[in-house]
Design an enzyme around this catalytic site. Structure first.
Site, PDB file in Angstrom:
ATOM      1  N   LYS A  79       6.242   1.089   2.693  1.00  0.00           N
ATOM      2  CA  LYS A  79       7.228   0.602   1.709  1.00  0.00           C
ATOM      3  C   LYS A  79       8.227   1.715   1.404  1.00  0.00           C
ATOM      4  CE  LYS A  79       7.359  -1.706  -2.839  1.00  0.00           C
ATOM      5  NZ  LYS A  79       6.555  -2.144  -4.006  1.00  0.00           N
ATOM      6  N   SER A 159       7.262  -7.044  -5.154  1.00  0.00           N
ATOM      7  CA  SER A 159       8.350  -6.314  -4.552  1.00  0.00           C
ATOM      8  C   SER A 159       8.062  -5.803  -3.143  1.00  0.00           C
ATOM      9  CB  SER A 159       8.722  -5.123  -5.443  1.00  0.00           C
ATOM     10  OG  SER A 159       7.659  -4.197  -5.518  1.00  0.00           O
ATOM     11  N   SER A 183       2.932  -6.520  -7.220  1.00  0.00           N
ATOM     12  CA  SER A 183       3.775  -6.376  -6.025  1.00  0.00           C
ATOM     13  C   SER A 183       3.053  -6.168  -4.706  1.00  0.00           C
ATOM     14  CB  SER A 183       4.767  -5.241  -6.219  1.00  0.00           C
ATOM     15  OG  SER A 183       5.830  -5.691  -7.007  1.00  0.00           O
TER      16      SER A 183
HETATM   17  N1  GLN Z   1       7.147  -8.852 -10.191  1.00  0.00           N
HETATM   18  C1  GLN Z   1       6.820  -7.777 -11.072  1.00  0.00           C
HETATM   19  C2  GLN Z   1       8.078  -7.144 -11.622  1.00  0.00           C
HETATM   20  O1  GLN Z   1       9.112  -7.583 -11.267  1.00  0.00           O
HETATM   21  C3  GLN Z   1       5.941  -6.781 -10.390  1.00  0.00           C
HETATM   22  C4  GLN Z   1       6.665  -5.692  -9.706  1.00  0.00           C
HETATM   23  C5  GLN Z   1       5.731  -4.684  -9.082  1.00  0.00           C
HETATM   24  O2  GLN Z   1       4.522  -4.838  -9.071  1.00  0.00           O
HETATM   25  N2  GLN Z   1       6.323  -3.588  -8.620  1.00  0.00           N
HETATM   26  O3  GLN Z   1       8.045  -6.237 -12.384  1.00  0.00           O
END
Ligand code: GLN
Length: 492
Positions: A79, A159, A183
């Site tokens: 990532k 994400s 995410s």
């Molecule tokens: N969807 C969540 C957010 O937008 C989780 C993001 C994540 O785990 N980095 O914050």
């Protein structure tokens, strides 16, 4: 031969390399070819073919010399939130234009020490904020899965959507994601792959670009539970560079995978039966409970009474921390600089142009909830709720060994479908609780929806019991027998 190699799991590829059925250079070339044919998915921001082939050749030499590491010769996607020395690292943000770190994150250092090969940096939501991978400066990632008889583009989740799409489409043998509020787990569920968020403190955060430091963890995204166990074993452990990493021994996770749950109690949290949850999700959740019973577990209902406060608490704490962490991007030290007539205007221009809409929204919310006059009303209350949510889990874990829940309230949705940020945030309802409580949690594919899309089941465990979580996941995986793959339409 070439395309067959990319279908192998990490454990299978490792066996093949050790048995010299193929070389790491051959395996790496197979993946590089698959990546080239799949550029339409936009899973990678940066491909690193030269580096990959160089690392693969070195791996082949070590395999020949009998000095192979635990991940020797295995090609991975990383990532683009992990700092990789000498390789462009963007966090999918315009503001990090041209940022090439002078150091390597601890977790990726561990991977290279074990002989892994880097194929490239995976696409993601900007600064890991999002649940659909539509927030990347480098464009959205497309889910390799499509609904039956439909060519509409679906989101891979976020994400870590690039990592998930890369694993699902066989563009890497496994990937690293990060999980601040789901995410790793949500994109795993949307792509029919496995993802585990370890306990807060299990893996080092050093060298991971910070979003909400008290919530996030590194973790593997893989084709199988066994692969997740192997990869987690390589990245877990104490790091003196991260004061929140915990000096506890790392068990042999792969050895813990028996699938035998006799004597184990699994909790079904009553409060997770939320309004608007699809009947299909409910059906697979019950199916999951049946599978665990068949593996010998006793399944009981538990209560996590403060669950309904998890989303509001998360969407105060995470933006608050983000507003503080992202204050460092000022156009002075690294990345983008947009000139202005004086220093203040340069800051404003740089931050205004450098951050995307969702990141700006979170900075505004975070700054608001931390401001004098609102701090107690929002931030302090959210922290209190966080404690209550953690207490709920502590109480539940007095009677059960792990908790079974859905990963997401729906399957993957269409691109552009959730334009309203609140609608997007609601998708995190089942995942943010584990981050608020710091607990390990994983998503395992359960089956396909009526529309032909993967659905995930989530296992939440006690702090530092990743081995227990993985073993429950393993029992689910064996019972589900999920081996569906997306049709490789992107190669056409
Ligand atoms: N969807 C969540 C957010 O937008 C989780 C993001 C994540 O785990 N980095 O914050």
């Amino acid at each position: 031969m070439t395309s067959d190699l990319t279908r192998l799991s990490l454990a299978e590829a490792r066996e093949g390399l050790r048995a010299r059925k193929f070389s790491s250079v051959e395996l790496t070339r197979a993946y590089l070819g698959a990546m080239e044919a799949a550029r339409g998915l936009n899973a990678y921001i940066t491909e690193t073919p030269e580096l990959a082939l160089e690392q693969a050749a070195a791996s082949d030499a070590r395999i020949a010399a009998g000095t192979a590491g635990s991940l020797e010769g295995l090609p991975l996607a990383i990532k683009d939130l992990y700092c990789t020395k000498g390789v462009l690292t963007t966090a999918a943000s315009h503001i990090l234009d041209g940022f090439t770190p002078t150091y390597e994150s601890t977790v990726t250092t561990s991977l290279w020490r074990e002989g892994a090969v880097m194929l490239g940096k995976a696409n993601m939501d900007e600064f890991a904020m999002g649940g659909s991978n539509e927030n990347s400066y480098y464009g959205p990632v497309v889910n390799p899965w499509r609904r039956n008889g439909d060519t509409a583009a679906l989101v891979p989740g976020g994400s870590s959507g690039g990592s998930a799409a890369a694993v699902a489409a066989d563009l890497c043998v496994a990937a690293l994601g990060t999980d601040t509020g789901g995410s790793i787990r949500q994109p795993a569920a949307f792509t029919g792959t496995v993802g585990i968020k370890p306990t807060y403190g299990r893996c080092s955060r050093f060298g991971i670009i910070a979003f909400a430091s008290s919530l996030e963890q590194a973790g593997p995204m893989t084709k199988t539970v066994t692969d997740a166990a192997i990869l987690l074993g390589a990245i877990a452990g104490h790091d003196p560079h991260d004061s929140t990493s915990v000096p506890v021994p790392v068990p042999d996770y792969a050895a813990a995978l028996t699938g035998d749950l006799r004597g184990k109690k699994i909790g079904i949290p009553r409060e997770y039966r939320v309004d608007g949850m699809s009947a299909e999700i409910e059906k697979w959740w019950q199916q999951g409970a049946e599978w665990l019973r068949a593996a010998g577990a006793e399944v009981v209902e538990v209560s996590l009474p403060h669950s309904k406060y998890a989303l509001p608490a998360y969407y105060i704490v995470a933006p608050a921390e983000a507003s503080s962490n992202l204050a460092r991007y000022d156009g002075v030290r690294f990345g983008l600089r947009v000139p202005g007539k004086d220093l203040t205007e340069m800051y404003e221009n740089t931050r205004g142009e450098g951050f995307g809409a969702e990141v700006r929204r979170r900075i505004l919310i975070g700054t608001y909830v931390l401001s004098a006059g609102y701090y107690d009303a929002y931030y302090t209350r959210a922290q209190k709720l966080r404690r209550l949510i953690a207490n709920d889990f502590e109480t539940a874990f007095e009677t059960v060994d792990a908790i079974l829940a859905p990963t997401t309230p729906s399957a993957a949705f269409a691109s552009g479908e959730k334009a309203d940020p609140i609608a997007m945030y609601l998708g995190d309802v089942f995942t943010v609780t584990a981050n608020l409580a710091g607990l390990p949690a994983m998503s395992v594919p359960a089956g396909l929806s009526a529309e032909g899309l993967p659905l995930g089941l989530q296992v939440i465990g006690k702090a530092f019991d990743e081995a227990g979580v993985l073993n429950v996941g393993y029992a689910l995986e064996r019972a589900a027998g999920f081996n569906a793959k997306p049709a490789a339409w992107w190669r056409a």
